[in-house]
Design a protein around this motif. Structure first.
Motif, PDB file in Angstrom:
ATOM      1  N   TYR A 192      -4.067  -5.422  -0.551  1.00  0.00           N
ATOM      2  CA  TYR A 192      -3.828  -5.634  -1.983  1.00  0.00           C
ATOM      3  C   TYR A 192      -4.984  -5.067  -2.813  1.00  0.00           C
ATOM      4  N   PHE A 193      -6.196  -5.287  -2.316  1.00  0.00           N
ATOM      5  CA  PHE A 193      -7.383  -4.790  -3.025  1.00  0.00           C
ATOM      6  C   PHE A 193      -7.372  -3.261  -3.073  1.00  0.00           C
ATOM      7  N   LEU A 194      -7.060  -2.634  -1.944  1.00  0.00           N
ATOM      8  CA  LEU A 194      -6.998  -1.176  -1.910  1.00  0.00           C
ATOM      9  C   LEU A 194      -5.919  -0.654  -2.851  1.00  0.00           C
ATOM     10  N   SER A 195      -4.787  -1.328  -2.878  1.00  0.00           N
ATOM     11  CA  SER A 195      -3.693  -0.899  -3.748  1.00  0.00           C
ATOM     12  C   SER A 195      -4.105  -0.940  -5.213  1.00  0.00           C
ATOM     13  N   GLU A 196      -4.935  -1.914  -5.558  1.00  0.00           N
ATOM     14  CA  GLU A 196      -5.345  -2.079  -6.951  1.00  0.00           C
ATOM     15  C   GLU A 196      -6.476  -1.125  -7.339  1.00  0.00           C
ATOM     16  N   HIS A 197      -7.369  -0.834  -6.383  1.00  0.00           N
ATOM     17  CA  HIS A 197      -8.573  -0.082  -6.741  1.00  0.00           C
ATOM     18  C   HIS A 197      -8.726   1.275  -6.048  1.00  0.00           C
ATOM     19  N   PHE A 198      -8.131   1.425  -4.868  1.00  0.00           N
ATOM     20  CA  PHE A 198      -8.213   2.687  -4.122  1.00  0.00           C
ATOM     21  C   PHE A 198      -6.808   3.074  -3.680  1.00  0.00           C
ATOM     22  N   HIS A 199      -6.024   3.424  -4.665  1.00  0.00           N
ATOM     23  CA  HIS A 199      -4.582   3.584  -4.497  1.00  0.00           C
ATOM     24  C   HIS A 199      -4.215   4.517  -3.347  1.00  0.00           C
ATOM     25  N   ASN A 200      -4.973   5.585  -3.147  1.00  0.00           N
ATOM     26  CA  ASN A 200      -4.630   6.585  -2.139  1.00  0.00           C
ATOM     27  C   ASN A 200      -5.045   6.199  -0.720  1.00  0.00           C
ATOM     28  N   LEU A 201      -5.706   5.056  -0.568  1.00  0.00           N
ATOM     29  CA  LEU A 201      -6.157   4.629   0.761  1.00  0.00           C
ATOM     30  C   LEU A 201      -5.184   3.686   1.441  1.00  0.00           C
ATOM     31  N   THR A 202      -4.075   3.395   0.807  1.00  0.00           N
ATOM     32  CA  THR A 202      -3.074   2.513   1.414  1.00  0.00           C
ATOM     33  C   THR A 202      -1.679   2.940   0.991  1.00  0.00           C
ATOM     34  N   ASP A 203      -0.715   2.605   1.843  1.00  0.00           N
ATOM     35  CA  ASP A 203       0.692   2.820   1.504  1.00  0.00           C
ATOM     36  C   ASP A 203       1.359   1.511   1.092  1.00  0.00           C
ATOM     37  N   CYS A 204       0.585   0.445   1.096  1.00  0.00           N
ATOM     38  CA  CYS A 204       1.119  -0.895   0.818  1.00  0.00           C
ATOM     39  C   CYS A 204       0.872  -1.257  -0.646  1.00  0.00           C
ATOM     40  N   HIS A 205       1.804  -0.930  -1.492  1.00  0.00           N
ATOM     41  CA  HIS A 205       1.642  -1.168  -2.921  1.00  0.00           C
ATOM     42  C   HIS A 205       2.558  -2.281  -3.432  1.00  0.00           C
ATOM     43  N   SER A 206       3.097  -3.054  -2.503  1.00  0.00           N
ATOM     44  CA  SER A 206       3.915  -4.209  -2.861  1.00  0.00           C
ATOM     45  C   SER A 206       3.937  -5.155  -1.672  1.00  0.00           C
ATOM     46  N   LYS A 207       4.370  -6.366  -1.912  1.00  0.00           N
ATOM     47  CA  LYS A 207       4.496  -7.333  -0.822  1.00  0.00           C
ATOM     48  C   LYS A 207       5.448  -6.820   0.248  1.00  0.00           C
ATOM     49  N   ASP A 208       6.529  -6.181  -0.162  1.00  0.00           N
ATOM     50  CA  ASP A 208       7.512  -5.658   0.791  1.00  0.00           C
ATOM     51  C   ASP A 208       6.898  -4.572   1.671  1.00  0.00           C
ATOM     52  N   ASN A 209       6.149  -3.632   1.052  1.00  0.00           N
ATOM     53  CA  ASN A 209       5.487  -2.583   1.830  1.00  0.00           C
ATOM     54  C   ASN A 209       4.484  -3.173   2.807  1.00  0.00           C
ATOM     55  N   LEU A 210       3.747  -4.167   2.345  1.00  0.00           N
ATOM     56  CA  LEU A 210       2.742  -4.817   3.186  1.00  0.00           C
ATOM     57  C   LEU A 210       3.390  -5.469   4.391  1.00  0.00           C
ATOM     58  N   TYR A 211       4.508  -6.161   4.160  1.00  0.00           N
ATOM     59  CA  TYR A 211       5.225  -6.811   5.252  1.00  0.00           C
ATOM     60  C   TYR A 211       5.777  -5.772   6.232  1.00  0.00           C
ATOM     61  N   LEU A 212       6.401  -4.708   5.725  1.00  0.00           N
ATOM     62  CA  LEU A 212       7.007  -3.698   6.589  1.00  0.00           C
ATOM     63  C   LEU A 212       5.953  -2.975   7.430  1.00  0.00           C
TER      64      LEU A 212
END
Length: 224
Positions: A192-212
């Motif tokens: 969640y932190f990466l999604s908010e501050h380092f957008h390109n370092l994660t593919d998890c930009h929602s709860k659903d993405n994080l779960y999958l």
């Protein structure tokens, strides 16, 4: 069931406070307002002077409850993990060991804390946001071993153990259940932190993405 659970309280280590915040309206107000202010300013800019002004009280009255803001942060961390533990137990209570139970636990871990499982009427979203940004500061310091020995992280560790046991329930031969459990728990905050501050370092930009993402990780990792 909901009425029974709502009467339960998170058993937070009493060494984290000087006076139990749940014992008085002022204590409850201190916790609620501290969540609002830390979420807004961050722990570095937060102080008891600002908190006293926000609740219409004095700094000395806050110091009767908490020795310093680090102890307060540890208290809020324990509150968060305790609520998440309640939610995980409720959501998985009647499920047999296996992947379905593990994935339900992980999905619950990625959700917003339901603060009906505590005496505090606080914003669960703000509490989660604080943990996303500030939890690492609660234990990345020189005194962590002393505080760990004193049991300051017992709820966090107990939650990790529950998750580790569920991993073993999927694949008893998997040799790294504790490491995988801590990776998932840390990921529940860090992604969640990466999604908010380092957008390109994660593919998890929602709860659903994080779960999958974690579903994919777990099903492939724990495959017999």
């Amino acid at each position: 069931m909901h009425n029974i659970l709502s009467s339960l309280r998170v058993d937070i280590n009493s060494d984290l406070y000087l006076k139990d915040p749940e014992s008085s309206p002022l204590g409850l107000k201190i916790v609620k307002s501290s969540i609002d202010l830390i979420d807004l300013h961050g722990i570095e800019e937060f102080n008891f002077k600002k908190l006293a002004k926000a609740i219409g009280s004095t700094e000395s009255s806050i110091y009767r409850y908490f020795e310093n803001k680090h102890r307060l942060l540890l208290y809020l961390s324990s509150l968060y993990w305790g609520i998440m533990e309640f939610q995980m137990v409720v959501q998985t209570n009647n499920m047999n060991p296996g992947m379905e139970k593990l994935l339900k636990a992980v999905e619950t871990l990625f959700s917003t804390p339901e603060t009906t499982y505590s005496s505090f009427e606080v914003d669960g979203g703000k509490l989660r946001h604080i943990l996303n940004s500030e939890f690492v500061k609660a234990y990345h310091h020189k005194l962590v071993d002393v505080q760990n020995e004193a049991g300051y992280f017992s709820i966090y560790k107990r939650l990790a153990l529950r998750l580790s046991e569920m991993i073993v329930g999927v694949n008893p031969k998997y040799a790294y259940s504790n490491s995988l459990a801590s990776l998932i728990i840390e990921g529940s905050l860090n992604q969640y932190f990466l999604s908010e501050h380092f957008h390109n370092l994660t593919d998890c930009h929602s709860k659903d993405n994080l779960y999958l993402f974690h579903k994919d990780l777990l099903t492939k990792t724990l495959k017999h």
